[in-house]
Design a protein around this motif. Structure first.
Motif, PDB file in Angstrom:
ATOM      1  N   UNK A  97       3.130  -3.836   2.041  1.00 29.84           N
ATOM      2  CA  UNK A  97       2.431  -4.314   3.231  1.00 29.84           C
ATOM      3  C   UNK A  97       0.961  -4.572   2.934  1.00 29.84           C
ATOM      4  N   UNK A  98       0.386  -3.771   2.038  1.00 28.61           N
ATOM      5  CA  UNK A  98      -1.046  -3.836   1.753  1.00 28.61           C
ATOM      6  C   UNK A  98      -1.362  -4.667   0.512  1.00 28.61           C
ATOM      7  N   UNK A  99      -0.455  -4.681  -0.443  1.00 30.90           N
ATOM      8  CA  UNK A  99      -0.571  -5.572  -1.604  1.00 30.90           C
ATOM      9  C   UNK A  99       0.709  -6.398  -1.640  1.00 30.90           C
ATOM     10  N   UNK A 100       0.741  -7.503  -0.888  1.00 31.29           N
ATOM     11  CA  UNK A 100       1.957  -8.314  -0.838  1.00 31.29           C
ATOM     12  C   UNK A 100       2.218  -8.984  -2.181  1.00 31.29           C
ATOM     13  N   UNK A 101       3.457  -9.396  -2.420  1.00 34.05           N
ATOM     14  CA  UNK A 101       3.836  -9.926  -3.737  1.00 34.05           C
ATOM     15  C   UNK A 101       2.937 -11.045  -4.251  1.00 34.05           C
ATOM     16  N   UNK A 102       2.492 -11.956  -3.368  1.00 29.47           N
ATOM     17  CA  UNK A 102       1.712 -13.084  -3.869  1.00 29.47           C
ATOM     18  C   UNK A 102       0.337 -12.653  -4.390  1.00 29.47           C
TER      19      UNK A 102
END
Length: 299
Positions: A195-200
């Motif tokens: 949620x805080x470091x999304x994949x992109x």
């Protein structure tokens, strides 16, 4: 595309709430019997409803036989590195090496201050964390710790016991200076929740780590990469994080392994944790292992 081709491992995050203790114990036992690799416990001692992380892990270690424990992540500003090393080494001895030490510089300064901590921020926090990693590494190896600086005053502590297996020092990091510290000094990176470091956003962070590791003369492929993943497997169709059926979870985690470079996934169930854990361990994990093996072989 980044695949460090490290062996995969999987874990589940345990709820440290005092009121959920019975369920947490059941989940820990389920995770071990299902063949998962890690039980992860967050460290927010300023939360009045939370059990102390080390007390919880110590108790659970006596009710399990194989599964490893991971602090996800221990707050360095509230747990002085010499004492943290002593606790980690002691627990490693008592569990025959079933411990990996995730640490963080302290991400909630006001809450840290509420417990009497120094509440460091910015570069001050990064410099403190870097010195703390050095102390931890020396102490866990059974060396003599002697350091007098702005942040630490340790006057010749003779460390011990020495853990029966190396305790990995995995650093929780999100911003550039802490990510660079992972590359220079840690054994691995623990990413915050998806949620805080999304994949992109992951590739740019991996590059910072890799560049810092190379500049320090280290091989980036030796570093572990841990992704904390929240979501829902199956119904309902809505929820936070990764939501979808087993196939979507398998496709996504396999992609995150071979394209984003993660080798360890810690599942944070967003709902119904016992049922979600069963789906994750019995259906998702073996299929992800098989898929990643196939993708790597095809390359």
């Amino acid at each position: 595309m980044t695949d460090y081709e490290r062996p995969l491992s999987f874990g589940v995050s345990l709820d440290p709430s005092a009121g959920a203790w019975g369920r947490t114990l059941r989940i820990a036992r389920m995770a071990e019997s299902s063949g998962l690799d890690h039980l992860a416990v967050q460290d927010h001692p300023y939360q009045p409803g939370h059990l102390d992380t080390w007390t919880l892990i110590s108790h659970l270690s006596a009710t399990t036989d194989r599964i490893s424990f991971l602090t996800d992540v221990a707050d360095l500003q509230l747990r002085p590195p010499v004492m943290l090393a002593k606790a980690a080494a002691s627990l490693s001895v008592l569990t025959d090496g079933r411990l990996q030490l995730g640490v963080g510089g302290g991400g909630i300064p006001d809450a840290i201050a509420s417990m009497g901590g120094p509440a460091r921020r910015g570069q001050d926090m990064v410099a403190f964390a870097e010195e703390s990693l050095g102390i931890l590494r020396t102490a866990l190896a059974g060396g003599v710790v002697q350091l007098h600086s702005t942040y630490h005053s340790v006057d010749g502590y003779r460390a011990g016991p020495v853990p029966p297996e190396p305790v990995g020092l995995w650093l929780g990091a999100q911003k550039p200076r802490m990510l660079a510290l992972v590359g220079r000094s840690a054994d691995g990176w623990i990413s915050p929740l998806n949620l805080y470091v999304p994949p992109h956003e992951v590739p740019s962070r991996q590059r910072i780590i890799d560049e810092a590791a190379a500049e320090a003369g280290r091989d980036p492929r030796t570093l572990r990469r841990v992704y904390n993943v929240t979501g829902v497997i199956g119904a309902p169709a809505e929820g936070p994080g990764l939501v979808g059926d087993v196939r979507r979870w398998v496709d996504t985690l396999a992609e995150w392994a071979v394209d984003l470079g993660f080798d360890t996934f810690v599942f944070w169930p967003a709902t119904d944790p016992e049922r979600q854990l069963a789906l994750f361990a019995d259906e998702v994990v073996p299929a992800v292992r098989e898929r990643v093996d196939a993708l790597r072989s095809a390359r």
